[in-house]
Write an enzyme that holds these catalytic residues in place. Structure first.
Site, PDB file in Angstrom:
ATOM      1  N   ARG A 293      -3.414  -0.607   5.373  1.00 28.35           N
ATOM      2  CA  ARG A 293      -4.006  -1.679   4.566  1.00 28.35           C
ATOM      3  C   ARG A 293      -3.106  -2.899   4.407  1.00 28.35           C
ATOM      4  NH1 ARG A 293      -5.165   2.257  -0.355  1.00 28.35           N
ATOM      5  NH2 ARG A 293      -3.271   3.129   0.605  1.00 28.35           N
TER       6      ARG A 293
ATOM      7  N   CYS B 290       0.866  -1.184   0.000  1.00 36.86           N
ATOM      8  CA  CYS B 290       0.000   0.000   0.000  1.00 36.86           C
ATOM      9  C   CYS B 290       0.903   1.234   0.000  1.00 36.86           C
ATOM     10  CB  CYS B 290      -0.978  -0.015   1.170  1.00 36.86           C
ATOM     11  SG  CYS B 290      -0.229   0.030   2.811  1.00 36.86           S
TER      12      CYS B 290
ATOM     13  N   ASP C  65      -8.132   3.970   0.925  1.00 37.58           N
ATOM     14  CA  ASP C  65      -7.195   4.376   1.971  1.00 37.58           C
ATOM     15  C   ASP C  65      -8.003   4.810   3.197  1.00 37.58           C
ATOM     16  OD1 ASP C  65      -5.369   5.576   3.593  1.00 37.58           O
ATOM     17  OD2 ASP C  65      -4.456   6.789   2.010  1.00 37.58           O
TER      18      ASP C  65
END
Ligand code: 4NP
Length: 149
Positions: free
Chosen positions: A13, A7, A123
């Site tokens: 994440r 990420c 996000d």
């Protein structure tokens, strides 16, 4: 099978993706290497975000031992498959690919659960806790698919 989850910051994440993927392989008795990295260096050395740690713990997964690191070109040598959480991560990784063999390793992770749709794992950094649960569910579904081959 050697899998890298990527990420932007490697604190929200991809640490969740790493933790979930490891747990699926563990449950199924599959030997595999799983790691995660960020395309950016802002959070290098930091543990996962509290909200990621909390949502993982809620689902019985401990990700507190992870530390953020930045994606590097040598990761193309180390891993068979490199999963990007969103299209920005994908293009940043692709920009570092040295040849087609590197490029072929890179895939949007949600294409495992929704082939060809190029869906994004949003996000969650600037959002609330609910965003982290949503991210968890998306990643759980994709990792389930990956672990079942
Ligand atoms: P991640 O989330 O890419 O899922 O780890 C983010 C973490 C930090 C920042 C952005 C996204 N940041 O801008 O610091």
């Amino acid at each position: 099978m050697k899998i890298l989850m990527v990420c932007l910051g490697n604190i929200c994440r991809s640490p969740l993706a790493e933790g979930i993927m490891k747990e699926k392989f563990r449950q199924q008795g599959i030997a595999a290497e799983v790691d995660s990295a960020g395309t950016a260096a802002y959070h290098v050395g930091e543990p996962p975000d509290d909200r990621s740690r909390e949502v993982a713990a809620k689902h019985g997964i401990d990700i507190s031992g992870q530390r953020a690191r930045q994606f590097e070109v040598s990761d193309f040598n180390r891993f068979d498959k490199i999963y990007a959480m969103d299209s920005q991560n994908l293009s940043n990784i692709a920009a570092l690919a040295r040849d087609d063999s590197d490029l072929e390793k890179v895939e949007m992770i949600l294409n495992e659960s929704y082939p060809g749709e190029n869906r994004q794992v949003p996000d969650p950094y600037y959002g609330g806790k609910n965003g982290f649960e949503k991210v968890y569910q998306m990643l759980d579904e994709a990792c389930e698919k990956i672990s079942r081959g």
